[in-house]
Each structure stands twice: as C-alpha cells, then as structure tokens.
Design a protein around this motif. Structure first.
Motif, short mmCIF file in Angstrom:
data_model
loop_
_atom_site.label_atom_id
_atom_site.label_comp_id
_atom_site.label_asym_id
_atom_site.label_seq_id
_atom_site.Cartn_x
_atom_site.Cartn_y
_atom_site.Cartn_z
N ASP A 3 -17.82 -74.59 32.57
CA ASP A 3 -17.00 -74.74 33.78
C ASP A 3 -17.35 -76.03 34.53
OD1 ASP A 3 -15.72 -72.39 33.29
OD2 ASP A 3 -16.99 -71.18 34.60
N LEU A 4 -18.64 -76.32 34.59
CA LEU A 4 -19.08 -77.53 35.27
C LEU A 4 -18.55 -78.77 34.55
CD1 LEU A 4 -22.81 -77.61 36.49
CD2 LEU A 4 -20.76 -78.42 37.66
N GLU A 5 -18.67 -78.79 33.24
CA GLU A 5 -18.21 -79.94 32.46
C GLU A 5 -16.71 -80.14 32.57
OE1 GLU A 5 -19.68 -79.53 28.49
OE2 GLU A 5 -21.74 -79.88 29.09
N ALA A 6 -15.99 -79.02 32.72
CA ALA A 6 -14.54 -79.11 32.82
C ALA A 6 -14.13 -79.84 34.10
CB ALA A 6 -13.92 -77.72 32.78
N GLU A 7 -14.95 -79.77 35.13
CA GLU A 7 -14.64 -80.41 36.40
C GLU A 7 -14.97 -81.90 36.40
OE1 GLU A 7 -16.47 -78.25 39.58
OE2 GLU A 7 -15.75 -76.34 38.84
N TRP A 8 -15.76 -82.34 35.45
CA TRP A 8 -16.16 -83.74 35.38
C TRP A 8 -15.07 -84.57 34.72
CZ3 TRP A 8 -21.91 -83.48 33.40
CH2 TRP A 8 -22.69 -82.86 34.38
N THR A 9 -14.85 -85.73 35.28
CA THR A 9 -13.86 -86.61 34.67
C THR A 9 -14.57 -87.43 33.58
OG1 THR A 9 -14.34 -88.45 36.17
CG2 THR A 9 -12.64 -86.86 36.87
#
Length: 69
Positions: A3-9
């Motif tokens: 989930d965290l990685e999904a928020e990173w551009t």
C-alpha cells in the motif's frame, strides 16, 4: 508495504534511490577516511613512543657522572 509503495510516484522512488546511493557512497568515503586517520594516529603514537624513549635516553646520559680524566 504494498500500500505504501502504491502511493509513491516513480519520481519519489527515483529520488529515494538516488539519495540512498549517495548515502552509501558517503559511508564508504567516511569509512576510508576513518581508516586513513586511524593509520595516521597509530603512526603518530609510534613516533611519540620512539621520541619518549630517545628523550629518556638523553636524560639518562645528561645525569650520568662525567668521566674522570
């Protein structure tokens, strides 16, 4: 973590990766610098021990009684 990685551009991940690479390089440089300084310190201590022995030897010679003629 997903989930965290999904928020990173992509830009954020590239920046973090670049910063991490730079930090690793800095750690390597500081480690090398530390090793160099440690070697210099050991050499300086060795020189000091030698000089201390030399001074003690000279002091002993100065305090010896003069030879009689």
């Amino acid at each position: 973590m997903g989930d965290l990685e999904a928020e990173w551009t992509e830009e954020t991940m590239q920046r973090i990766t670049a910063e991490n690479t730079a930090l690793k390089q800095r750690v390597r440089q500081l480690t090398a610098d530390n090793r160099t300084l440690d070697e210099r310190l050991k050499a300086a201590r060795s020189n000091l021990r030698f000089q201390d022995r030399r001074v003690a030897d000279l002091e002993a010679r100065v305090t010896e009684p003069a030879p009689k003629s």
